[in-house]
Design an enzyme around this catalytic site. Structure first.
Site, PDB file in Angstrom:
ATOM      1  N   GLU A   1       0.930  -1.232  -0.038  1.00 37.79           N
ATOM      2  CA  GLU A   1      -0.076  -0.091   0.023  1.00 37.79           C
ATOM      3  C   GLU A   1       0.911   1.281   0.206  1.00 37.79           C
ATOM      4  OE1 GLU A   1      -1.694   2.896   1.611  1.00 37.79           O
ATOM      5  OE2 GLU A   1      -2.771   2.387  -0.197  1.00 37.79           O
TER       6      GLU A   1
ATOM      7  N   CYS B   1       4.322  -2.313  -8.373  1.00 34.59           N
ATOM      8  CA  CYS B   1       3.087  -2.150  -7.996  1.00 34.59           C
ATOM      9  C   CYS B   1       3.126  -0.572  -7.154  1.00 34.59           C
ATOM     10  CB  CYS B   1       2.154  -3.152  -7.506  1.00 34.59           C
ATOM     11  SG  CYS B   1       0.568  -2.934  -7.113  1.00 34.59           S
TER      12      CYS B   1
ATOM     13  N   HIS C   1       2.992  -7.687 -10.493  1.00 32.83           N
ATOM     14  CA  HIS C   1       3.952  -8.368  -9.416  1.00 32.83           C
ATOM     15  C   HIS C   1       4.368  -9.512 -10.157  1.00 32.83           C
ATOM     16  CE1 HIS C   1       2.024  -6.497  -5.940  1.00 32.83           C
ATOM     17  NE2 HIS C   1       1.189  -6.188  -6.594  1.00 32.83           N
TER      18      HIS C   1
ATOM     19  N   GLU D   1       7.063 -11.307  -8.803  1.00 32.86           N
ATOM     20  CA  GLU D   1       7.263 -12.078  -7.713  1.00 32.86           C
ATOM     21  C   GLU D   1       6.387 -13.095  -7.403  1.00 32.86           C
ATOM     22  OE1 GLU D   1       5.212  -8.786  -5.853  1.00 32.86           O
ATOM     23  OE2 GLU D   1       6.426  -8.988  -7.395  1.00 32.86           O
TER      24      GLU D   1
END
Length: 221
Positions: free
Chosen positions: A77, A108, A200, A202
């Site tokens: 966030e 992100c 993402h 990962e």
């Protein structure tokens, strides 16, 4: 030999050797890459970096930042990461290292942190900067609108992108290279030693984006 534990239990430690010759790292030694471990999917990035032949370390304090050759800013966030970075005294050290040319990769929320400007920032939200771009937070929708899509990344090939409350890049400056788009929106960029993706990598088990970043760190050493 330094044993570098991961922050989560049940995950094998990342082990690496750091050899020094004067003040210069010896050629062939894996680069030491940190993951900003204030909030977000830190563990997944540590695993992906280790799979891409880097020595991976969580970074929470300025003294830990000073010991790495490059840094990943994970998803999470962006407002929370911004506030925690300020609380931990990390914002200015991060800005200084990025301005000095330290390779950095944001995914992100990390992409938002590397933006020079946010279209719709929360009150008091700050960024590190480093990429001449304007971004829009949560542009692809809310959590329940998360999705996966194949993204063609320049120099890498087709990558399965996981988009979770993902931002997109509204516009870029003259020095910023667009690496990928999805649905007509920019989702991957690079400017010098700074790399950023809306998605993402990962979370997929495909470590090519991390391998690209590790190569960037090696080239900068």
């Amino acid at each position: 030999m330094n044993t570098l534990p991961l922050p989560s239990a049940g995950v094998p430690p990342v082990i690496g050797v750091l050899a020094l010759q004067g003040d210069v790292r010896v050629a062939g030694v894996p680069p030491v890459i940190g993951v900003l471990a204030l909030q977000g999917d830190v563990r997944e990035h540590l695993i992906a970096l280790a799979a891409a032949d880097a020595v991976a370390r969580p970074v929470r304090r300025p003294e830990e930042l000073a010991e790495v050759d490059g840094l990943v800013i994970p998803g999470g966030e962006s407002t929370t990461i911004s506030k925690l970075a300020a609380l931990f005294g990390m914002l200015e050290p991060l800005r200084e290292r990025v301005r000095a040319g330290m390779p950095v990769y944001g995914t992100c929320a990390g992409l938002i942190m590397l933006a020079d400007k946010i279209l719709d920032p929360r009150s008091g939200q700050e960024t590190i900067g480093g990429i001449e771009m304007i971004v829009r937070r949560n542009a692809f929708g809310r959590q329940n609108e998360s999705f996966e899509a194949t993204v063609e990344v320049s120099g890498v090939g087709p990558v399965e992108g996981v988009f979770i409350r993902a931002p997109w890049v509204e516009s870029v400056g003259a020095e910023t290279e667009v690496l990928a788009e999805h649905g007509g929106h920019i989702v991957a960029v690079r400017q010098g030693n700074a790399l950023a993706t809306s998605f993402h990598p990962e979370l997929t088990g495909d470590h090519r984006m991390h391998a690209l970043f590790v190569d960037m760190v090696r080239a900068a050493q």
